[in-house]
Motif scaffolding. Structure first.
Motif, PDB file in Angstrom:
ATOM      1  N   ASP A  32       0.824  -1.207   0.000  1.00 31.52           N
ATOM      2  CA  ASP A  32       0.000   0.000   0.000  1.00 31.52           C
ATOM      3  C   ASP A  32       0.859   1.258   0.000  1.00 31.52           C
ATOM      4  O   ASP A  32       0.613   2.192  -0.763  1.00 31.52           O
ATOM      5  N   TYR A  33       1.878   1.266   0.831  1.00 29.44           N
ATOM      6  CA  TYR A  33       2.739   2.445   0.928  1.00 29.44           C
ATOM      7  C   TYR A  33       3.431   2.737  -0.398  1.00 29.44           C
ATOM      8  O   TYR A  33       3.475   3.890  -0.845  1.00 29.44           O
ATOM      9  N   VAL A  34       3.964   1.711  -1.022  1.00 34.42           N
ATOM     10  CA  VAL A  34       4.656   1.907  -2.305  1.00 34.42           C
ATOM     11  C   VAL A  34       3.659   2.324  -3.388  1.00 34.42           C
ATOM     12  O   VAL A  34       3.949   3.215  -4.189  1.00 34.42           O
ATOM     13  N   ALA A  35       2.486   1.727  -3.404  1.00 33.86           N
ATOM     14  CA  ALA A  35       1.477   2.076  -4.415  1.00 33.86           C
ATOM     15  C   ALA A  35       1.050   3.534  -4.307  1.00 33.86           C
ATOM     16  O   ALA A  35       0.844   4.200  -5.325  1.00 33.86           O
ATOM     17  N   VAL A  36       0.945   4.038  -3.093  1.00 33.76           N
ATOM     18  CA  VAL A  36       0.484   5.412  -2.873  1.00 33.76           C
ATOM     19  C   VAL A  36       1.597   6.434  -3.077  1.00 33.76           C
ATOM     20  O   VAL A  36       1.368   7.521  -3.592  1.00 33.76           O
ATOM     21  N   ASN A  37       2.824   6.088  -2.719  1.00 35.87           N
ATOM     22  CA  ASN A  37       3.904   7.080  -2.654  1.00 35.87           C
ATOM     23  C   ASN A  37       4.964   6.992  -3.748  1.00 35.87           C
ATOM     24  O   ASN A  37       5.819   7.876  -3.817  1.00 35.87           O
ATOM     25  N   TYR A  38       4.936   5.962  -4.571  1.00 32.56           N
ATOM     26  CA  TYR A  38       5.975   5.801  -5.590  1.00 32.56           C
ATOM     27  C   TYR A  38       5.339   5.461  -6.929  1.00 32.56           C
ATOM     28  O   TYR A  38       4.156   5.141  -7.012  1.00 32.56           O
ATOM     29  N   LYS A  39       6.145   5.497  -7.964  1.00 37.28           N
ATOM     30  CA  LYS A  39       5.679   5.141  -9.302  1.00 37.28           C
ATOM     31  C   LYS A  39       5.425   3.640  -9.401  1.00 37.28           C
ATOM     32  O   LYS A  39       5.981   2.849  -8.640  1.00 37.28           O
ATOM     33  N   ALA A  40       4.612   3.250 -10.364  1.00 30.26           N
ATOM     34  CA  ALA A  40       4.185   1.857 -10.524  1.00 30.26           C
ATOM     35  C   ALA A  40       5.364   0.901 -10.716  1.00 30.26           C
ATOM     36  O   ALA A  40       5.324  -0.243 -10.267  1.00 30.26           O
ATOM     37  N   ARG A  41       6.422   1.354 -11.358  1.00 32.95           N
ATOM     38  CA  ARG A  41       7.557   0.453 -11.601  1.00 32.95           C
ATOM     39  C   ARG A  41       8.195  -0.041 -10.313  1.00 32.95           C
ATOM     40  O   ARG A  41       8.767  -1.127 -10.271  1.00 32.95           O
ATOM     41  N   HIS A  42       8.052   0.739  -9.259  1.00 32.11           N
ATOM     42  CA  HIS A  42       8.635   0.319  -7.981  1.00 32.11           C
ATOM     43  C   HIS A  42       7.884  -0.878  -7.396  1.00 32.11           C
ATOM     44  O   HIS A  42       8.469  -1.671  -6.654  1.00 32.11           O
ATOM     45  N   MET A  43       6.622  -1.031  -7.744  1.00 30.47           N
ATOM     46  CA  MET A  43       5.859  -2.192  -7.288  1.00 30.47           C
ATOM     47  C   MET A  43       6.431  -3.472  -7.905  1.00 30.47           C
ATOM     48  O   MET A  43       6.538  -4.497  -7.241  1.00 30.47           O
ATOM     49  N   SER A  44       6.810  -3.389  -9.156  1.00 30.48           N
ATOM     50  CA  SER A  44       7.434  -4.554  -9.798  1.00 30.48           C
ATOM     51  C   SER A  44       8.758  -4.895  -9.127  1.00 30.48           C
ATOM     52  O   SER A  44       9.053  -6.075  -8.871  1.00 30.48           O
ATOM     53  N   TRP A  45       9.545  -3.889  -8.842  1.00 28.99           N
ATOM     54  CA  TRP A  45      10.817  -4.131  -8.165  1.00 28.99           C
ATOM     55  C   TRP A  45      10.605  -4.679  -6.762  1.00 28.99           C
ATOM     56  O   TRP A  45      11.362  -5.527  -6.287  1.00 28.99           O
ATOM     57  N   LEU A  46       9.566  -4.200  -6.114  1.00 29.05           N
ATOM     58  CA  LEU A  46       9.256  -4.679  -4.775  1.00 29.05           C
ATOM     59  C   LEU A  46       9.056  -6.196  -4.780  1.00 29.05           C
ATOM     60  O   LEU A  46       9.643  -6.920  -3.975  1.00 29.05           O
ATOM     61  N   HIS A  47       8.285  -6.667  -5.727  1.00 27.70           N
ATOM     62  CA  HIS A  47       8.015  -8.104  -5.789  1.00 27.70           C
ATOM     63  C   HIS A  47       9.202  -8.886  -6.340  1.00 27.70           C
ATOM     64  O   HIS A  47       9.375 -10.063  -6.018  1.00 27.70           O
ATOM     65  N   CYS A  48      10.019  -8.234  -7.111  1.00 27.27           N
ATOM     66  CA  CYS A  48      11.273  -8.847  -7.543  1.00 27.27           C
ATOM     67  C   CYS A  48      12.153  -9.132  -6.322  1.00 27.27           C
ATOM     68  O   CYS A  48      12.741 -10.206  -6.208  1.00 27.27           O
ATOM     69  N   PHE A  49      12.209  -8.187  -5.405  1.00 25.27           N
ATOM     70  CA  PHE A  49      13.029  -8.376  -4.211  1.00 25.27           C
ATOM     71  C   PHE A  49      12.447  -9.449  -3.292  1.00 25.27           C
ATOM     72  O   PHE A  49      13.188 -10.150  -2.605  1.00 25.27           O
ATOM     73  N   TRP A  50      11.114  -9.608  -3.274  1.00 22.10           N
ATOM     74  CA  TRP A  50      10.535 -10.732  -2.552  1.00 22.10           C
ATOM     75  C   TRP A  50      11.070 -12.038  -3.150  1.00 22.10           C
ATOM     76  O   TRP A  50      11.438 -12.955  -2.420  1.00 22.10           O
ATOM     77  N   GLY A  51      11.123 -12.103  -4.468  1.00 23.98           N
ATOM     78  CA  GLY A  51      11.634 -13.291  -5.148  1.00 23.98           C
ATOM     79  C   GLY A  51      13.087 -13.561  -4.822  1.00 23.98           C
ATOM     80  O   GLY A  51      13.502 -14.723  -4.704  1.00 23.98           O
ATOM     81  N   VAL A  52      13.867 -12.506  -4.651  1.00 20.84           N
ATOM     82  CA  VAL A  52      15.263 -12.678  -4.237  1.00 20.84           C
ATOM     83  C   VAL A  52      15.307 -13.362  -2.874  1.00 20.84           C
ATOM     84  O   VAL A  52      16.056 -14.316  -2.660  1.00 20.84           O
ATOM     85  N   GLY A  53      14.479 -12.887  -1.943  1.00 17.58           N
ATOM     86  CA  GLY A  53      14.437 -13.500  -0.620  1.00 17.58           C
ATOM     87  C   GLY A  53      13.959 -14.938  -0.666  1.00 17.58           C
ATOM     88  O   GLY A  53      14.520 -15.812  -0.013  1.00 17.58           O
ATOM     89  N   ALA A  54      12.911 -15.195  -1.458  1.00 22.76           N
ATOM     90  CA  ALA A  54      12.376 -16.552  -1.564  1.00 22.76           C
ATOM     91  C   ALA A  54      13.383 -17.506  -2.198  1.00 22.76           C
ATOM     92  O   ALA A  54      13.380 -18.702  -1.913  1.00 22.76           O
TER      93      ALA A  54
END
Length: 164
Positions: free
Chosen positions: A115-137
């Motif tokens: 929610d925070y990223v969706a409200v405060n940053y550009k949409a491309r950051h949401m993709s990167w956010l989930h990319c980093f989840w994949g790095v952790g997984a």
């Protein structure tokens, strides 16, 4: 400051992904150590998933009331304590108990930071956010493998301790 905060959020999503794949990697060793039937892993996965779903469904109200920072802090703390609980768990019952805050904490962190990223940053950051989840997984089983390759049957506990 916005870039620094985004980096912290990305790191949080790496840490959110780390425990998501640990159980699958460690279960063959955990099962023998705890004397548990194979299907217990499914019960643990479902308990964690149910906690995540419940947390995600109620997090909107919690986020409005307490804010993203406080909810994230408490949720990360819950997740870390739950992972420590996995480390110290003497039985399947304790793993089931610890699976509840693990799921609840993970769901709240996920929802709050999304929610925070969706409200405060550009949409491309949401993709990167989930990319980093994949790095952790991806890193979770790699880290756990370093512990379960040893001679001790309870070495999986040290993997959970490190991730916590």
């Amino acid at each position: 400051m916005a870039t620094f905060l985004l980096i912290i959020i990305y790191l949080a999503f790496i840490s959110l992904g780390l425990p998501d794949s640990l159980l699958g990697a460690a279960w063959p060793v955990m099962q023998g150590d705890l004397g548990a039937p194979l299907e217990t892993a499914g019960l643990l996965f479902m308990t964690i998933a149910c906690g995540t779903i419940i947390s995600s469904l109620i997090s909107g109200r919690i986020l409005k009331r307490y804010g993203t920072g406080k909810v994230t802090f408490v949720s990360v703390l819950m997740t870390a304590v739950a992972l420590l609980g996995f480390h110290f768990a003497p039985s399947i019952v304790w793993l089931m108990v610890c699976a509840v805050p693990l799921g609840l904490g993970a769901g709240a962190v996920d929802t709050g930071l999304n929610d925070y990223v969706a409200v405060n940053y550009k949409a491309r950051h949401m993709s990167w956010l989930h990319c980093f989840w994949g790095v952790g997984a991806t890193l979770g089983p790699i880290i756990m493998a370093q512990f379960i390759l040893g001679d001790s049957s309870s070495s999986w506990r040290n993997g959970y301790f490190l991730i916590a």
